[in-house]
Design an enzyme around this catalytic site. Structure first.
Site, PDB file in Angstrom:
ATOM      1  N   GLY A  18       0.795  -1.232   0.000  1.00 23.80           N
ATOM      2  CA  GLY A  18       0.000   0.000   0.000  1.00 23.80           C
ATOM      3  C   GLY A  18       0.816   1.266   0.000  1.00 23.80           C
ATOM      4  O   GLY A  18       0.275   2.352   0.268  1.00 23.80           O
ATOM      5  N   ASN A  20       2.099   2.924  -2.519  1.00 17.16           N
ATOM      6  CA  ASN A  20       1.621   3.862  -3.555  1.00 17.16           C
ATOM      7  C   ASN A  20       0.264   4.439  -3.188  1.00 17.16           C
ATOM      8  O   ASN A  20       0.002   5.620  -3.460  1.00 17.16           O
ATOM      9  CB  ASN A  20       1.562   3.167  -4.925  1.00 17.16           C
ATOM     10  CG  ASN A  20       2.928   3.086  -5.558  1.00 17.16           C
ATOM     11  OD1 ASN A  20       3.448   4.083  -6.045  1.00 17.16           O
ATOM     12  ND2 ASN A  20       3.534   1.905  -5.520  1.00 17.16           N
ATOM     13  N   LEU A  90      -2.678  -7.839  -9.285  1.00 18.05           N
ATOM     14  CA  LEU A  90      -1.962  -8.859 -10.054  1.00 18.05           C
ATOM     15  C   LEU A  90      -2.827  -9.620 -11.050  1.00 18.05           C
ATOM     16  O   LEU A  90      -2.344 -10.517 -11.735  1.00 18.05           O
ATOM     17  CB  LEU A  90      -1.286  -9.852  -9.093  1.00 18.05           C
ATOM     18  CG  LEU A  90      -0.321  -9.206  -8.086  1.00 18.05           C
ATOM     19  CD1 LEU A  90       0.312 -10.271  -7.198  1.00 18.05           C
ATOM     20  CD2 LEU A  90       0.756  -8.386  -8.798  1.00 18.05           C
ATOM     21  N   ASN A 107      -2.119   2.449 -14.196  1.00 13.64           N
ATOM     22  CA  ASN A 107      -1.336   1.487 -13.404  1.00 13.64           C
ATOM     23  C   ASN A 107       0.074   2.019 -13.262  1.00 13.64           C
ATOM     24  O   ASN A 107       0.555   2.774 -14.114  1.00 13.64           O
ATOM     25  CB  ASN A 107      -1.291   0.132 -14.129  1.00 13.64           C
ATOM     26  CG  ASN A 107      -0.506  -0.919 -13.340  1.00 13.64           C
ATOM     27  OD1 ASN A 107      -0.691  -1.058 -12.130  1.00 13.64           O
ATOM     28  ND2 ASN A 107       0.367  -1.647 -14.008  1.00 13.64           N
ATOM     29  N   HIS A 109       3.965   0.550 -12.953  1.00 12.00           N
ATOM     30  CA  HIS A 109       4.766  -0.674 -13.113  1.00 12.00           C
ATOM     31  C   HIS A 109       6.203  -0.347 -12.700  1.00 12.00           C
ATOM     32  O   HIS A 109       6.741   0.692 -13.088  1.00 12.00           O
ATOM     33  CB  HIS A 109       4.724  -1.133 -14.576  1.00 12.00           C
ATOM     34  CG  HIS A 109       5.455  -2.418 -14.784  1.00 12.00           C
ATOM     35  ND1 HIS A 109       4.912  -3.645 -14.445  1.00 12.00           N
ATOM     36  CD2 HIS A 109       6.697  -2.676 -15.264  1.00 12.00           C
ATOM     37  CE1 HIS A 109       5.797  -4.593 -14.720  1.00 12.00           C
ATOM     38  NE2 HIS A 109       6.892  -4.040 -15.217  1.00 12.00           N
TER      39      HIS A 109
END
Ligand code: GRF
Length: 209
Positions: A18, A20, A90, A107, A109
């Site tokens: 968590g 981010n 995921l 998103n 990455h």
């Protein structure tokens, strides 16, 4: 509240520590924020992201193991979410979610896409692959989400060095520090664009970092 003050409603979806989510929530308290985090959605009740949200008094929904797509859609609708931010999610995101949000799904990455992305490239696997490939630079990428893993348009990237002696965990920590700067700034620019215009958000938001 004027139209300019109106904040875009964002939800964060993930299953990890968590960090981010915390960065996105903390940035949203700034006066100039164009977004607010109205919901955190977790795929596991014991994930760190759940306590991150609870500590900050953000509502949390934990998806059930079965029929989670319906639960996700219903949570997004009932909280009137406009933008979904994936952070450590995921699974493949169902098309119904992308359609509901009119493509406003982002998103982060932990590598410089298109390299080191795709199925199986998550968490420490990414950083292990970067070290094994002998890279001297890695980084983080914010991109739009499509039906395929890590394939949507790239919105922004930031890089960091890979140092001699790095192991996957030290590299992950270094990448996370830039993720926590990059994701909130891109979210701010992205939502500012939604708020201030009637057109679609740009594919290259050009944040000031
Ligand atoms: C981050 O490294 C992000 O890039 C990846 O998943 C991780 C989530 O970490 N998609 P956290 O839960 O935000 O700490």
């Amino acid at each position: 509240m004027t139209a300019v003050d109106k904040r875009i409603s964002v939800a964060v979806l993930g299953s990890g520590a968590g960090s981010n989510a915390a960065a996105l929530i903390d940035r949203s308290s700034a006066n100039d924020s164009s977004y607010q985090i109205d919901l955190v959605i977790a795929t596991r009740g014991d994930a760190g992201i759940v306590s991150v949200a609870s500590d900050r008094r953000i509502p949390v929904v934990v998806l059930p193991a079965e029929h989670w797509e319906e639960s996700l859609l219903s949570a997004l609708q009932s909280h009137q979410i406009a933008v979904l931010a994936l952070a450590g999610f995921l699974r493949k995101l169902p098309e119904s979610v992308i359609t509901l949000l009119e493509g406003n799904v982002l998103n982060i990455h932990p590598a410089l896409l298109p390299r080191f992305g795709g199925q199986g490239m998550y968490g420490l696997h990414v950083h292990t692959a970067v070290i094994e490939a002998g890279e001297s630079i890695t980084g983080a990428t914010v991109h739009r989400v499509t039906q395929e893993y890590d394939e949507g348009a790239i919105l922004a990237q930031m890089s960091v060095e890979v140092r001699a002696g790095d192991d996957p965990r030290t590299l992950q920590n270094r990448v996370k520090t830039i993720e926590h700067r990059l994701y909130p700034e891109i979210m701010n620019v992205y939502c500012q664009h939604i708020r201030d215009s009637t057109s679609s958000p740009p594919n290259n938001p050009k944040p000031q970092l």
